[in-house]
Design a protein around this motif. Structure first.
Motif, PDB file in Angstrom:
ATOM      1  N   GLY A  31       0.816  -1.215   0.000  1.00  9.61           N
ATOM      2  CA  GLY A  31       0.000   0.000   0.000  1.00  9.61           C
ATOM      3  C   GLY A  31       0.845   1.258   0.000  1.00  9.61           C
ATOM      4  N   GLY A  32       0.195   2.378  -0.227  1.00  8.20           N
ATOM      5  CA  GLY A  32       0.903   3.638  -0.272  1.00  8.20           C
ATOM      6  C   GLY A  32       1.619   3.824  -1.599  1.00  8.20           C
ATOM      7  N   SER A  33       2.558   4.736  -1.617  1.00  9.00           N
ATOM      8  CA  SER A  33       3.257   5.065  -2.862  1.00  9.00           C
ATOM      9  C   SER A  33       4.541   4.273  -3.059  1.00  9.00           C
ATOM     10  N   THR A  34       4.919   3.454  -2.083  1.00 11.44           N
ATOM     11  CA  THR A  34       6.152   2.674  -2.181  1.00 11.44           C
ATOM     12  C   THR A  34       5.851   1.227  -2.556  1.00 11.44           C
ATOM     13  N   ARG A  92      -0.004  -0.278   4.664  1.00 13.79           N
ATOM     14  CA  ARG A  92       0.444   1.031   5.117  1.00 13.79           C
ATOM     15  C   ARG A  92      -0.760   1.970   5.274  1.00 13.79           C
ATOM     16  N   VAL A  93      -0.660   2.857   6.231  1.00 12.97           N
ATOM     17  CA  VAL A  93      -1.741   3.797   6.511  1.00 12.97           C
ATOM     18  C   VAL A  93      -1.344   5.186   6.039  1.00 12.97           C
TER      19      VAL A  93
END
Length: 209
Positions: A31-34, A92-93
């Motif tokens: 999750g997230g941008s990574t 990921r948050v």
């Protein structure tokens, strides 16, 4: 809650098996941008953490190499019969993005309600956790539900409870006000009277005088 994880590089069934044999549990954070990150966690520490309700329903602080990030538990794979966690997934948050989570319901006050004290009814929880949507900072560890006002012949529905600030329920299946708790009246046992055996006829079985 916080927990410590370690980055892992090796992938594949063999690497995961060796990891488990050494007392570690393989996992992934996505999750997230990574890009997704492969991790490993001490199995004993993870096993005890999974017994805590908050580990399943709260935003967690994951520490890797001295860096802390916010994550949510998303999936746990257990061995079919051994006390063994095979794999674990975290998401990921993003502090600026709403979450969709299942939050446990904590019921209290049932014994003080008229339904139980006066009418001897049973309280039957239909739903034990609620799908909610909220910002990460508003995510509750649990939602308290007061049952002290329950009456015989009633039920507790979603609109009867007060959700924490910033939290909204996610309704599925077309039910806009589902039942959370039902009140079951006591079972009344009707005793069937035992029929008296017919009296013997006078003189039956007596010889003539």
């Amino acid at each position: 809650m916080n927990f410590v994880a370690f980055e892992r590089a090796k992938q594949g069934t063999g690497a995961s098996r060796r990891l488990r044999n050494s007392g570690k549990t393989p996992g992934i954070v996505y999750g997230g941008s990574t890009e997704p990150q492969l991790i490993e966690i001490d199995h004993n520490a993870l096993w005890h953490a999974l017994k805590k309700e908050a580990f399943h329903s709260s935003v967690l602080d994951m520490e890797i190499d001295g860096q802390t990030s916010k994550v949510l538990l998303r999936d746990v794979q257990h061995h079919p019969f051994k006390q063994l966690v095979l794999h674990i997934d975290f998401q990921r948050v993003d502090e600026k993005t709403k979450l969709h989570m299942k939050v446990p319901l904590h019921f209290s006050g049932a014994e003080e309600s008229n339904a139980v004290k006066v009418d001897k009814c049973s309280i039957n929880p239909i739903v034990t956790e609620l799908d909610v949507s909220c910002m990460p900072s508003d995510l509750p560890e649990f939602i308290s539900v007061d049952l002290s006002t329950l009456q015989k012949g009633t039920s507790l529905k979603l609109k009867d409870i007060k959700l924490p600030k910033g939290v909204s329920a996610v309704i599925r299946g077309g039910q806009n006000n589902p039942v959370l708790v039902s009140v079951v009246p006591p079972v009344v046992v009707v005793e069937t009277p035992v029929e008296a055996a017919p009296a013997d006829a006078k003189g039956k079985g007596k010889g003539k005088k």
